[in-house]
Design an enzyme around this catalytic site. Structure first.
Site, PDB file in Angstrom:
ATOM      1  CD  GLU A 171      63.324 -41.683  28.187  1.00  0.00           C
ATOM      2  OE1 GLU A 171      64.226 -40.903  28.565  1.00  0.00           O
ATOM      3  OE2 GLU A 171      63.341 -42.261  27.101  1.00  0.00           O
ATOM      4  CG  ASP A 197      57.043 -37.975  21.209  1.00  0.00           C
ATOM      5  OD1 ASP A 197      55.816 -38.081  21.087  1.00  0.00           O
ATOM      6  OD2 ASP A 197      57.745 -37.318  20.413  1.00  0.00           O
TER       7      ASP A 197
HETATM    8  P1  IMP Z   1      60.309 -41.606  21.926  1.00  0.00           P
HETATM    9  O1  IMP Z   1      61.151 -42.787  21.551  1.00  0.00           O
HETATM   10  O2  IMP Z   1      59.540 -41.065  20.765  1.00  0.00           O
HETATM   11  O3  IMP Z   1      59.416 -41.875  23.113  1.00  0.00           O
HETATM   12  O4  IMP Z   1      61.325 -40.444  22.267  1.00  0.00           O
HETATM   13  C1  IMP Z   1      61.683 -40.090  23.550  1.00  0.00           C
HETATM   14  C2  IMP Z   1      62.893 -39.168  23.527  1.00  0.00           C
HETATM   15  O5  IMP Z   1      62.717 -38.112  22.561  1.00  0.00           O
HETATM   16  C3  IMP Z   1      63.034 -38.474  24.867  1.00  0.00           C
HETATM   17  O6  IMP Z   1      63.876 -39.201  25.741  1.00  0.00           O
HETATM   18  C4  IMP Z   1      63.611 -37.128  24.487  1.00  0.00           C
HETATM   19  O7  IMP Z   1      65.007 -37.208  24.451  1.00  0.00           O
HETATM   20  C5  IMP Z   1      63.086 -36.861  23.092  1.00  0.00           C
HETATM   21  N1  IMP Z   1      61.884 -35.991  23.124  1.00  0.00           N
HETATM   22  C6  IMP Z   1      60.618 -36.342  22.857  1.00  0.00           C
HETATM   23  N2  IMP Z   1      59.768 -35.295  22.982  1.00  0.00           N
HETATM   24  C7  IMP Z   1      60.552 -34.231  23.335  1.00  0.00           C
HETATM   25  C8  IMP Z   1      60.249 -32.843  23.648  1.00  0.00           C
HETATM   26  O8  IMP Z   1      59.113 -32.344  23.618  1.00  0.00           O
HETATM   27  N3  IMP Z   1      61.324 -32.063  23.989  1.00  0.00           N
HETATM   28  C9  IMP Z   1      62.596 -32.543  24.048  1.00  0.00           C
HETATM   29  N4  IMP Z   1      62.906 -33.824  23.782  1.00  0.00           N
HETATM   30  C10 IMP Z   1      61.897 -34.673  23.431  1.00  0.00           C
END
Ligand code: IMP
Length: 175
Positions: free
Chosen positions: A99, A103
């Site tokens: 990954e 986030d």
């Molecule tokens: P989560 O499900 O909130 O953990 O989202 C993860 C996904 O969100 C990552 O695989 C990225 O594609 C996108 N993402 C989260 N934070 C960022 C960032 O700061 N920049 C670019 N993409 C992000």
């Protein structure tokens, strides 16, 4: 550097990124020396990281890029709709999810649950970056490149509205 409405400044140099990728590969090489892991990089963001990392992996391994598509409003519900592109059998496999950034960890949590339900032998995660919310929620990521706060980052596969994936350094938004 400006992309659309946002201003970005350099955050992690490409040299630092490459050193970290090598150290992650070394850890994986040590832990999987007598195994044959199946890497599942999550598209699109992890394409560059996965390529650099897997080049340095020594045990025999397989790679299958996957795309996770979600229901509208995933960020709040975390519901995973489909897993696109999975062609390898997962039964009895040692899986390593690749990954770009974790986030909230919602995407990952659902994905891991789904994989564990398919008879996998083990499921671990390697992520280049992990943000504060994932730390708070103790999302299980065995191999982590950089721990960051809540800054929005781009470059090295990560995008802002589709742009910036080609950059070799990682940038952070400065308001
Ligand atoms: P989560 O499900 O909130 O953990 O989202 C993860 C996904 O969100 C990552 O695989 C990225 O594609 C996108 N993402 C989260 N934070 C960022 C960032 O700061 N920049 C670019 N993409 C992000």
């Amino acid at each position: 550097m400006r992309i659309k409405d946002l201003e970005f400044k350099k955050f992690i140099s490409k040299a630092k990124v490459q050193l970290k990728v090598s150290s992650l590969a070394e850890q994986i090489n040590a832990d999987y020396a007598d195994k044959a892991p199946l890497f599942l990089p999550i598209l699109n963001g992890s394409f560059m990281f996965a390529s650099d990392l897997i080049k340095q992996v020594e045990p025999p391994c397989k790679v299958s890029f996957v795309k996770v598509s979600s229901y509208a409003g995933t960020a709040s519900t975390g519901q995973l709709k489909t897993l696109i592109g999975l062609e390898e059998s997962l039964f009895n496999q040692d899986i390593i999810i690749v990954e770009d950034i974790v986030d909230t960890g919602l995407t990952l949590q659902k994905f891991i649950e789904e994989l564990k339900g398919l008879g996998t032998k083990s499921v671990e995660v390697v992520a280049l970056l992990r943000k504060q919310p994932a730390r708070e929620k103790m999302i299980e990521v065995k191999y982590i490149g950089f721990e960051i706060e809540n800054e929005f980052v781009l470059g090295y596969g990560l995008d802002y509205d589709g742009l910036g994936r080609n950059l070799q350094d990682i940038y952070e938004s400065v308001g």
